[in-house]
Design a protein around this motif. Structure first.
Motif, PDB file in Angstrom:
ATOM      1  N   SER A   1     -10.174  -1.808   1.721  1.00  0.00           N
ATOM      2  CA  SER A   1     -10.552  -3.214   1.899  1.00  0.00           C
ATOM      3  C   SER A   1     -10.806  -3.928   0.579  1.00  0.00           C
ATOM      4  O   SER A   1     -10.548  -5.129   0.473  1.00  0.00           O
ATOM      5  N   VAL A   2     -11.321  -3.205  -0.425  1.00  0.00           N
ATOM      6  CA  VAL A   2     -11.604  -3.880  -1.694  1.00  0.00           C
ATOM      7  C   VAL A   2     -10.389  -3.868  -2.630  1.00  0.00           C
ATOM      8  O   VAL A   2     -10.305  -4.675  -3.550  1.00  0.00           O
ATOM      9  N   ILE A   3      -9.452  -2.967  -2.389  1.00  0.00           N
ATOM     10  CA  ILE A   3      -8.290  -2.861  -3.270  1.00  0.00           C
ATOM     11  C   ILE A   3      -7.114  -3.677  -2.762  1.00  0.00           C
ATOM     12  O   ILE A   3      -6.373  -4.279  -3.547  1.00  0.00           O
ATOM     13  N   ALA A   4      -6.923  -3.721  -1.450  1.00  0.00           N
ATOM     14  CA  ALA A   4      -5.723  -4.355  -0.892  1.00  0.00           C
ATOM     15  C   ALA A   4      -6.092  -5.384   0.168  1.00  0.00           C
ATOM     16  O   ALA A   4      -7.181  -5.357   0.743  1.00  0.00           O
ATOM     17  N   GLY A   5      -5.137  -6.266   0.425  1.00  0.00           N
ATOM     18  CA  GLY A   5      -5.321  -7.297   1.439  1.00  0.00           C
ATOM     19  C   GLY A   5      -3.968  -7.806   1.895  1.00  0.00           C
ATOM     20  O   GLY A   5      -2.924  -7.200   1.614  1.00  0.00           O
ATOM     21  N   PRO A   6      -3.936  -8.932   2.582  1.00  0.00           N
ATOM     22  CA  PRO A   6      -2.668  -9.483   3.061  1.00  0.00           C
ATOM     23  C   PRO A   6      -1.662  -9.658   1.913  1.00  0.00           C
ATOM     24  O   PRO A   6      -2.003 -10.177   0.854  1.00  0.00           O
ATOM     25  N   GLY A   7      -0.454  -9.184   2.137  1.00  0.00           N
ATOM     26  CA  GLY A   7       0.590  -9.271   1.123  1.00  0.00           C
ATOM     27  C   GLY A   7       0.662  -8.058   0.218  1.00  0.00           C
ATOM     28  O   GLY A   7       1.644  -7.881  -0.514  1.00  0.00           O
ATOM     29  N   ASP A   8      -0.374  -7.209   0.256  1.00  0.00           N
ATOM     30  CA  ASP A   8      -0.394  -5.999  -0.565  1.00  0.00           C
ATOM     31  C   ASP A   8       0.071  -4.793   0.246  1.00  0.00           C
ATOM     32  O   ASP A   8       0.066  -4.820   1.480  1.00  0.00           O
ATOM     33  N   GLU A   9       0.419  -3.729  -0.462  1.00  0.00           N
ATOM     34  CA  GLU A   9       0.892  -2.515   0.193  1.00  0.00           C
ATOM     35  C   GLU A   9       0.026  -1.313  -0.165  1.00  0.00           C
ATOM     36  O   GLU A   9      -0.453  -1.199  -1.301  1.00  0.00           O
ATOM     37  N   ILE A  10      -0.197  -0.453   0.830  1.00  0.00           N
ATOM     38  CA  ILE A  10      -0.845   0.839   0.618  1.00  0.00           C
ATOM     39  C   ILE A  10       0.179   1.900   0.990  1.00  0.00           C
ATOM     40  O   ILE A  10       0.754   1.887   2.077  1.00  0.00           O
ATOM     41  N   LEU A  11       0.393   2.817   0.080  1.00  0.00           N
ATOM     42  CA  LEU A  11       1.462   3.806   0.206  1.00  0.00           C
ATOM     43  C   LEU A  11       0.859   5.173   0.521  1.00  0.00           C
ATOM     44  O   LEU A  11      -0.104   5.598  -0.119  1.00  0.00           O
ATOM     45  N   TYR A  12       1.418   5.851   1.513  1.00  0.00           N
ATOM     46  CA  TYR A  12       0.940   7.192   1.843  1.00  0.00           C
ATOM     47  C   TYR A  12       2.069   7.983   2.508  1.00  0.00           C
ATOM     48  O   TYR A  12       3.047   7.410   3.000  1.00  0.00           O
ATOM     49  N   ALA A  13       1.918   9.290   2.500  1.00  0.00           N
ATOM     50  CA  ALA A  13       2.917  10.158   3.116  1.00  0.00           C
ATOM     51  C   ALA A  13       2.729  10.187   4.628  1.00  0.00           C
ATOM     52  O   ALA A  13       1.673   9.820   5.159  1.00  0.00           O
ATOM     53  N   TRP A  14       3.770  10.640   5.308  1.00  0.00           N
ATOM     54  CA  TRP A  14       3.660  10.832   6.757  1.00  0.00           C
ATOM     55  C   TRP A  14       4.543  11.984   7.175  1.00  0.00           C
ATOM     56  O   TRP A  14       5.699  12.029   6.759  1.00  0.00           O
ATOM     57  N   ARG A  15       3.979  12.992   7.841  1.00  0.00           N
ATOM     58  CA  ARG A  15       2.718  12.874   8.531  1.00  0.00           C
ATOM     59  C   ARG A  15       1.572  13.309   7.636  1.00  0.00           C
ATOM     60  O   ARG A  15       1.652  14.309   6.945  1.00  0.00           O
TER      61      ARG A  15
END
Length: 356
Positions: free
Chosen positions: A95-109
């Motif tokens: 919530s403090v690093i990203a917001g609308p228009g930003d991306e959070i990248l992670y692996a799946w699964r």
């Protein structure tokens, strides 16, 4: 009528905890990656003493626990933030690093909370499939980063597959990312790691300006019911978290239990319990492989079995009194339990999973 709300929340798939035994029906629960042993006696004593002060608010700043963790890990207390579980800290970071228009990248699964915290933060989740070893594909993750990427999460060991990335692979990812992109190393299962090539996130915090490490007392320490986790990062990032966490969110009992878990007396027994898990993990994996069951080599307190018919297998186990965790058509995960619980699982596995 539903109150007005953000449309993105409607797309969320709510987190589903591991199935618990129904009342009155004895079962072996191997679904939630819990420690099979209860809290240490010295920890229970500390919790009981703390219970006499429950008419008072808990320490807002978690000072004693923060200082103890800083001393243990050789960092300044300004680099440590304690909250009610590492998952809560992940939510605050998103919530403090990203917001609308930003991306959070992670692996799946990977851990199922990642898409949830991303959506709640208003950011866009970008997922990268695991590689053929069921491990984070760090080169692909680096390639997926854009100028909109604000945070990258690496679950190491990964939940639910139990795999780890190497130190060299992780350093190459960090080299490829800008220094203003936060890399969160989710190390909830770090205490069970025996691979000498696995990177310790705490070492990287001192070397890199954009690394945050999440750890928890829920797994190896056996305090899942108390909800205590912590983040170690640079002071500037820690300050962002402190401004945003909910006040008094770590109870008096939780602080007392976690603090008592860090004593030399507790360390001795903790290491014995972790050694049991590591030994039983190897036994489970070896027996499954001997049966012809696909089992991913694990560095956590669970073993993942890739199989497309996981849900049906899950049901068959549950009907016979052993609760596992199913991940759709990806596979099944079994938590390492006591030797007796593992024996019961293996006996059923020979019946339900053995490949001819």
């Amino acid at each position: 009528m539903t109150v007005k709300h953000r449309a993105a929340i409607d797309t969320l798939v709510a987190y589903k905890p591991g199935r618990a035994p129904a009342a009155g029906r004895p079962k072996v629960k191997l679904s939630s990656n819990e420690m099979p042993f209860g809290p240490l006696p010295s920890v229970l004593d500390a919790i009981a003493r703390a219970a006499t002060t429950l008419n008072r608010y808990p320490d807002f700043h978690r000072l004693d626990l923060t200082e103890a963790l800083a001393a243990r890990h050789g960092v300044d207390p300004s680099q440590v933030v304690v909250d009610n579980g590492s998952g809560a800290l992940l939510q605050v970071l998103a919530s403090v690093i990203a917001g609308p228009g930003d991306e959070i990248l992670y692996a799946w699964r990977a851990f199922e909370s990642y898409p949830i915290v991303t959506t709640v933060a208003g950011a866009t989740g970008v997922t990268v499939p695991l590689d053929g070893r069921h491990t984070h594909d760090l080169p692909a993750m680096a390639a997926a980063a854009t100028d909109r990427t604000r945070m990258v999460v690496v679950c190491n060991p990964n939940n639910p597959t139990g795999t780890v990335v190497s130190r060299a692979e992780l350093n190459r990812l960090l080299d490829a990312l800008p220094d203003d992109v936060l890399v969160v190393l989710d190390e909830a299962y770090w205490d069970f790691v025996t691979d000498p090539d696995a990177p310790c996130g705490l070492d990287l915090v001192t070397e890199r300006p954009n690394v945050a490490v999440l750890r928890t007392f829920s797994k190896a320490y056996g305090l899942a019911g108390l909800r205590v986790g912590y983040c170690v990062t640079r002071p500037e990032t820690a300050d962002l978290i402190r401004k945003s966490i909910v006040g008094f969110s770590v109870s008096t009992l939780a602080q007392a239990g976690a603090l008592a878990s860090l004593t030399p007396e507790a360390d001795v027994e903790l290491k014995q319990r972790v050694a049991h898990v590591v030994e039983e993990r190897a036994r489970l994996t070896g027996e499954l492989v001997r049966m012809g069951v696909p089992a991913v080599p694990s560095q956590a307190n669970f073993v993942f079995m890739p199989m497309p018919d996981g849900p049906a297998r899950f049901t068959a186990f549950e009907e016979r009194g052993v609760i596992l965790r199913a991940y759709g058509t990806d596979g099944l995960r079994v938590t390492v339990g006591t030797a007796e619980e593992n024996d019961r699982f293996l006996a059923l596995a020979a019946e339900l999973l053995r490949r001819s």
